[in-house]
Design a protein around this motif. Structure first.
Motif, PDB file in Angstrom:
ATOM      1  N   ALA A 318       0.836  -1.205   0.000  1.00  0.00           N
ATOM      2  CA  ALA A 318       0.000   0.000   0.000  1.00  0.00           C
ATOM      3  C   ALA A 318       0.871   1.255   0.000  1.00  0.00           C
ATOM      4  CB  ALA A 318      -0.928  -0.004   1.210  1.00  0.00           C
ATOM      5  N   ARG A 319       1.931   1.236   0.780  1.00  0.00           N
ATOM      6  CA  ARG A 319       2.835   2.397   0.802  1.00  0.00           C
ATOM      7  C   ARG A 319       3.528   2.564  -0.549  1.00  0.00           C
ATOM      8  NH1 ARG A 319       3.118   4.617   5.656  1.00  0.00           N
ATOM      9  NH2 ARG A 319       2.694   3.378   7.525  1.00  0.00           N
ATOM     10  N   ASN A 320       3.872   1.450  -1.185  1.00  0.00           N
ATOM     11  CA  ASN A 320       4.470   1.530  -2.519  1.00  0.00           C
ATOM     12  C   ASN A 320       3.505   2.165  -3.512  1.00  0.00           C
ATOM     13  OD1 ASN A 320       5.912  -1.780  -2.059  1.00  0.00           O
ATOM     14  ND2 ASN A 320       6.762   0.208  -1.502  1.00  0.00           N
ATOM     15  N   LEU A 321       2.241   1.748  -3.464  1.00  0.00           N
ATOM     16  CA  LEU A 321       1.237   2.303  -4.370  1.00  0.00           C
ATOM     17  C   LEU A 321       1.019   3.792  -4.115  1.00  0.00           C
ATOM     18  CD1 LEU A 321      -1.288  -0.651  -4.415  1.00  0.00           C
ATOM     19  CD2 LEU A 321      -0.380   0.468  -6.451  1.00  0.00           C
ATOM     20  N   GLU A 322       1.045   4.182  -2.852  1.00  0.00           N
ATOM     21  CA  GLU A 322       0.887   5.602  -2.534  1.00  0.00           C
ATOM     22  C   GLU A 322       2.034   6.419  -3.120  1.00  0.00           C
ATOM     23  OE1 GLU A 322       0.621   5.640   1.682  1.00  0.00           O
ATOM     24  OE2 GLU A 322      -1.545   5.255   1.728  1.00  0.00           O
ATOM     25  N   ARG A 323       3.230   5.861  -3.084  1.00  0.00           N
ATOM     26  CA  ARG A 323       4.360   6.605  -3.645  1.00  0.00           C
ATOM     27  C   ARG A 323       4.239   6.722  -5.163  1.00  0.00           C
ATOM     28  NH1 ARG A 323      10.801   6.116  -2.169  1.00  0.00           N
ATOM     29  NH2 ARG A 323      11.340   8.100  -3.148  1.00  0.00           N
ATOM     30  N   VAL A 324       3.787   5.656  -5.808  1.00  0.00           N
ATOM     31  CA  VAL A 324       3.552   5.731  -7.251  1.00  0.00           C
ATOM     32  C   VAL A 324       2.517   6.813  -7.554  1.00  0.00           C
ATOM     33  CG1 VAL A 324       2.583   4.490  -9.226  1.00  0.00           C
ATOM     34  CG2 VAL A 324       4.222   3.346  -7.722  1.00  0.00           C
ATOM     35  N   ALA A 325       1.446   6.851  -6.756  1.00  0.00           N
ATOM     36  CA  ALA A 325       0.400   7.859  -6.967  1.00  0.00           C
ATOM     37  C   ALA A 325       0.951   9.267  -6.765  1.00  0.00           C
ATOM     38  CB  ALA A 325      -0.765   7.600  -6.017  1.00  0.00           C
TER      39      ALA A 325
END
Length: 554
Positions: A318-325
């Motif tokens: 989830a943290r990885n996806l937030e950084r991509v966003a």
């Protein structure tokens, strides 16, 4: 079909559009064919590329959730006719039955999801069959996108590489290719990039039927998985004008890359390596957005039929996806504030692709590189271009790979010898003073935009009264382009403790006296006031610990 929103197709679209979908679609960078007066900018983000099962649906759904959590109005378009399934990831029990006629006649309506501000438009779905996305349908999707009065449109494209899928991807403000650290997935990503280029070239020659036939003839004469540069060189033998036009299309193809399901450290290096290989040999700028770690939370949330950012917001993935966003937001913001930068980068990429590669290019270095940088770059490039390496799958033939390996060895030996290096520099850049400093390494546009955005935010947030939390320390670290492993190596603080400090995981931290010392060392590394950071962070930690104890005894 039940609905919670207005029809996405205005009544004036109830009549069929022109028969040729290609005539209705704009090339990237051109004005869209259908416009509407809007009170706010609308952003289109397409997620596709690669093969099936790499995590495209997970990325599309959770990007939509992230933007909706920011208070934005978001719609996800599920255009994957072969395996529509976004409804399940968004908590919708039964697949919405939408026919092709519903879409073409303007009867398809957005469906409310469990996430406030996020709605879903399903693709045509028939429980007895699956219909591929045809060119005629792409025109309707495109009209829909231009008429939607929302902040963000997330287009989930699936794994197809048909002309309609490619057109929707090229039309987006940000197009994302999702891949995994597997040979077939990497190969399909490069195939998708080639297909994007071929589609862009065909659209540039749309009214030149004879030249299109020439393009097809030249493409058919090339070996399988030939690169765009191979095609351009071969085309020069037949038509210099078409070859020049083909070369001019390369900078217009700008997909972005996300590597999903990463497990090992080498997996984390796959994205930057693929970006370098793509730009060097395909001539296509494949900008790296980030990675998504392999995480049991992903399949657990899928079984619960909930988005990852809702069901497991603190998980690694989830943290990885937030950084991509965040990087996507930074890219869009940078384009708004500096629209000329993208054009300048495209021109620079085009001029660089026309120039013969140097020994500095072989190592991915600027001419100002010091000896230690050359040694690190040599090790990195040797790993990328070794036999069986993932980043070069389907791009380099064994013969070209051997030549590149020899070139890397030559670059290492020449650039580490002061006498040979000076002689090489004088022979390579004899008359051009602008080249005295050499070409810089390709910039990761997404990462650079993210850093600029974070630095601007922190300049407003940090002052003498700032209360530091784990999240703020992470934000400062990311704004400086620093990884936790860098801090661990310098300060000798374990990676587990650094992660616990940023996550404010009180149960994983040592005694407070050690935590205070760790936080002071982190502050020094990040060039913050150690006293202020330690004082405010420890106060917050005590409050969190007291709250946890109160819950346990309550």
């Amino acid at each position: 079909m039940s609905s919670s929103g207005d029809s996405l197709f205005p009544s004036r679209f109830s009549t069929p559009p022109p028969s040729s979908a290609e005539d209705d679609l704009a090339l990237p960078g051109e004005s869209p064919p259908f416009t509407t007066s809007r009170s706010r900018p609308r952003r289109v983000i397409a997620v596709g590329g690669g093969r099936g099962g790499v995590g495209k649906a997970t990325a599309a759904v959770n990007l939509g959730v992230y933007f909706a959590q920011l208070g934005r109005d978001v719609i996800i378009l599920d255009t994957d006719a072969y395996s529509p399934g976004l409804h399940a990831a968004l908590g919708i029990e039964a697949p919405p039955l939408v026919t092709r006629e519903d879409i073409e006649e303007g009867k398809a309506e957005p469906i409310a999801t469990t996430v406030p501000g996020l709605r879903l438009v399903p693709t045509a779905y028939d429980p007895m069959t699956a219909t591929p996305l045809r060119p005629s349908r792409a025109a309707y999707w495109m009209k829909m996108i231009h008429e939607l009065d929302v902040d963000y449109v997330i287009v989930s494209l699936g794994a197809a590489t048909g002309s309609s899928t490619l057109d929707l991807f090229l039309h987006a403000d940000v197009g994302i290719c999702v891949t995994t650290p597997e040979p077939l997935a990497v190969e399909h990503t490069y195939r998708f990039c080639r297909a994007l280029y071929q589609r862009t070239l065909r659209r540039a020659l749309m009214k030149e039927r004879f030249k299109i036939r020439l393009v097809e003839k030249v493409a058919a004469s090339l070996p399988p998985l030939a690169t765009p540069r191979d095609f351009i060189l071969e085309m020069k033998r037949f038509d210099e004008g078409v070859a020049s036009l083909a070369a001019a299309q390369l900078p217009r193809v700008t997909p972005h890359l996300v590597v999903s399901q990463t497990r090992h450290r080498s997996d984390l290096e796959l994205g930057p390596a693929m970006s370098a290989v793509s730009e060097r040999f395909l001539g296509i700028s494949l900008d790296y957005l980030g990675h998504i770690e392999h995480d049991d939370a992903v399949w657990l949330t899928a079984r619960r039929r909930q988005p990852l950012l809702i069901d497991s917001p603190t998980s690694k993935s989830a943290r990885n996806l937030e950084r991509v966003a965040r990087r996507i937001l930074a890219l869009l913001a940078a384009r708004d504030t500096r629209p000329a930068d993208a054009h300048a980068r495209a021109l620079a990429a085009a001029s660089k692709s026309a120039a013969p590669p140097t020994l500095y290019d072989a190592l991915g270095l600027a001419r100002t590189a010091a000896d230690d940088e050359i040694r690190r770059a040599y090790k990195r490039q040797r790993d990328i271009y070794r036999e069986g390496s993932l980043p070069v799958v389907s791009v380099l033939s064994p013969e070209v790979l051997q030549k590149e390996q020899a070139r890397i060895e030559e670059a290492h030996d020449t650039l580490l010898d002061p006498v040979r290096r000076r002689a090489y520099d004088l022979s390579t850049y004899p008359d051009d003073p602008r080249m005295a400093l050499g070409p810089a390494r390709p910039e990761n546009a997404a990462a650079a935009a993210e850093l600029a955005m974070l630095q601007a935010e922190l300049a407003r947030e940090i002052n003498a009264e700032t209360q530091f939390s784990g999240a703020l320390l992470r934000k400062v670290r990311e704004s400086q382009g620093v990884e936790l492993s860098d801090i661990a190596q310098r300060t000798k603080i374990s990676l587990a403790h650094l992660q616990a400090i940023e996550n404010e995981a009180t149960g994983d931290l040592p005694a407070p006296v050690y935590v205070q010392g760790f936080v002071q060392e982190i502050a020094k590394y990040l060039r913050l006031d150690p006293a202020q950071v330690a004082k405010t962070y420890m106060r917050r930690l005590r409050e969190l610990s007291a709250g946890t104890r109160a819950k346990q005894h309550g």
